[in-house]
Design a protein around this motif. Sequence first.
Motif, PDB file in Angstrom:
ATOM      1  N   LYS A  13      37.673  42.488  36.761  1.00 48.04           N
ATOM      2  CA  LYS A  13      37.586  41.524  37.851  1.00 48.04           C
ATOM      3  C   LYS A  13      38.850  41.593  38.688  1.00 48.04           C
ATOM      4  O   LYS A  13      39.856  42.211  38.301  1.00 48.04           O
ATOM      5  CB  LYS A  13      37.411  40.109  37.298  1.00 48.04           C
ATOM      6  N   ASP A  40      42.061  43.158  36.828  1.00 50.92           N
ATOM      7  CA  ASP A  40      42.220  42.709  35.447  1.00 50.92           C
ATOM      8  C   ASP A  40      41.035  43.196  34.622  1.00 50.92           C
ATOM      9  O   ASP A  40      39.898  42.778  34.833  1.00 50.92           O
ATOM     10  CB  ASP A  40      42.302  41.180  35.413  1.00 50.92           C
ATOM     11  N   THR A  41      41.313  44.103  33.676  1.00 55.99           N
ATOM     12  CA  THR A  41      40.272  44.604  32.773  1.00 55.99           C
ATOM     13  C   THR A  41      40.576  44.242  31.318  1.00 55.99           C
ATOM     14  O   THR A  41      40.034  44.853  30.399  1.00 55.99           O
ATOM     15  CB  THR A  41      40.131  46.135  32.890  1.00 55.99           C
ATOM     16  N   TYR A  97      41.550  37.010  46.017  1.00 53.59           N
ATOM     17  CA  TYR A  97      40.670  37.446  47.099  1.00 53.59           C
ATOM     18  C   TYR A  97      40.447  36.267  48.031  1.00 53.59           C
ATOM     19  O   TYR A  97      40.732  35.116  47.691  1.00 53.59           O
ATOM     20  CB  TYR A  97      39.332  37.953  46.543  1.00 53.59           C
ATOM     21  N   THR A 117      29.768  43.105  41.696  1.00 51.20           N
ATOM     22  CA  THR A 117      29.037  41.845  41.762  1.00 51.20           C
ATOM     23  C   THR A 117      29.966  40.737  42.218  1.00 51.20           C
ATOM     24  O   THR A 117      31.041  40.544  41.648  1.00 51.20           O
ATOM     25  CB  THR A 117      28.443  41.474  40.387  1.00 51.20           C
ATOM     26  N   LEU A 118      29.541  40.014  43.252  1.00 54.57           N
ATOM     27  CA  LEU A 118      30.322  38.890  43.768  1.00 54.57           C
ATOM     28  C   LEU A 118      29.490  37.621  43.669  1.00 54.57           C
ATOM     29  O   LEU A 118      28.361  37.577  44.159  1.00 54.57           O
ATOM     30  CB  LEU A 118      30.712  39.121  45.231  1.00 54.57           C
ATOM     31  N   SER A 142      41.426  38.816  40.567  1.00 52.57           N
ATOM     32  CA  SER A 142      41.689  37.381  40.541  1.00 52.57           C
ATOM     33  C   SER A 142      42.198  36.836  41.867  1.00 52.57           C
ATOM     34  O   SER A 142      42.270  35.617  42.039  1.00 52.57           O
ATOM     35  CB  SER A 142      42.708  37.056  39.430  1.00 52.57           C
ATOM     36  N   GLU A 152      33.984  46.282  31.929  1.00 53.54           N
ATOM     37  CA  GLU A 152      33.964  45.347  33.044  1.00 53.54           C
ATOM     38  C   GLU A 152      35.373  44.925  33.423  1.00 53.54           C
ATOM     39  O   GLU A 152      36.302  44.970  32.612  1.00 53.54           O
ATOM     40  CB  GLU A 152      33.138  44.113  32.685  1.00 53.54           C
ATOM     41  N   SER A 192      33.774  34.491  42.043  1.00 57.81           N
ATOM     42  CA  SER A 192      34.306  35.590  41.235  1.00 57.81           C
ATOM     43  C   SER A 192      33.982  36.927  41.895  1.00 57.81           C
ATOM     44  O   SER A 192      32.984  37.059  42.610  1.00 57.81           O
ATOM     45  CB  SER A 192      33.734  35.562  39.813  1.00 57.81           C
ATOM     46  N   VAL A 193      34.868  37.904  41.649  1.00 57.76           N
ATOM     47  CA  VAL A 193      34.668  39.281  42.115  1.00 57.76           C
ATOM     48  C   VAL A 193      34.798  40.178  40.889  1.00 57.76           C
ATOM     49  O   VAL A 193      35.879  40.312  40.313  1.00 57.76           O
ATOM     50  CB  VAL A 193      35.709  39.669  43.186  1.00 57.76           C
ATOM     51  N   LYS A 194      33.678  40.783  40.473  1.00 56.54           N
ATOM     52  CA  LYS A 194      33.651  41.562  39.233  1.00 56.54           C
ATOM     53  C   LYS A 194      33.093  42.961  39.480  1.00 56.54           C
ATOM     54  O   LYS A 194      32.406  43.210  40.470  1.00 56.54           O
ATOM     55  CB  LYS A 194      32.795  40.845  38.183  1.00 56.54           C
ATOM     56  N   ASN A 204      25.461  42.056  45.378  1.00 56.50           N
ATOM     57  CA  ASN A 204      25.586  43.176  44.452  1.00 56.50           C
ATOM     58  C   ASN A 204      25.429  44.498  45.193  1.00 56.50           C
ATOM     59  O   ASN A 204      24.617  44.609  46.108  1.00 56.50           O
ATOM     60  CB  ASN A 204      24.522  43.061  43.354  1.00 56.50           C
TER      61      ASN A 204
END
Length: 194
Positions: free
Chosen positions: A47, A77-78, A51, A185-186, A49, A45, A31-33, A155
């Motif tokens: 992200k 996407d928020t 990557y 954060t990944l 989708s 927050e 995940s990529v957030k 991070n």
Amino acid sequence: MKQILLLLLVCCRLTVAGQPATWKLDRVHSSVKFGVTHMLISEVEGKFSSYDGTFKSAKPDFTDAVINFNVDVLSIDTDDDNRDKHLRSADFFNAEEYPKMTFKSTKFTRQDENRYLLEGDLTIRGITKKTNFNVTLGGQTTDSKGRTHAGFKANTYINRFDYNLKWDKKTETGGMVVDKMVNVTLNLEFIRQP
């Protein structure tokens, strides 16, 4: 003759062992957030989708790793369509002109048993800046197909103004509606390729 063949076999094994292995991202388990403070009181927050990433490393502790990563900005996407459209616009990412964010590593330094400092070049909206990530190695394991997996959590904080994401509306009290500092954060899982 047997000794020559044995020597050739050993040399071949050493050559293969010294070659960097390629690790590809397992997107199903990654995940990529990001998070950013809203109106000084809470964190919103989001992200991405879409990557992809790879790294190459010959050392078991990954300290020679060469990492390449990219993110599709349009995939932001928020959980709010209007906000996502605004983030894709020229006020922020200008995704039509700059559809990708990229990261290329320059150094991966082990700090202790499972913590690393990742240094590299982060490019957003056509602007490249030196960026450091704090990385934790979750470990390695082998799946039922015999493939080796490695898990990492990375991070960092970036200043969005550094990358020309400069939309800056003020609250009634003069604070920022959207803070300039963004927490990235990944959670990444990679699979070693044969």
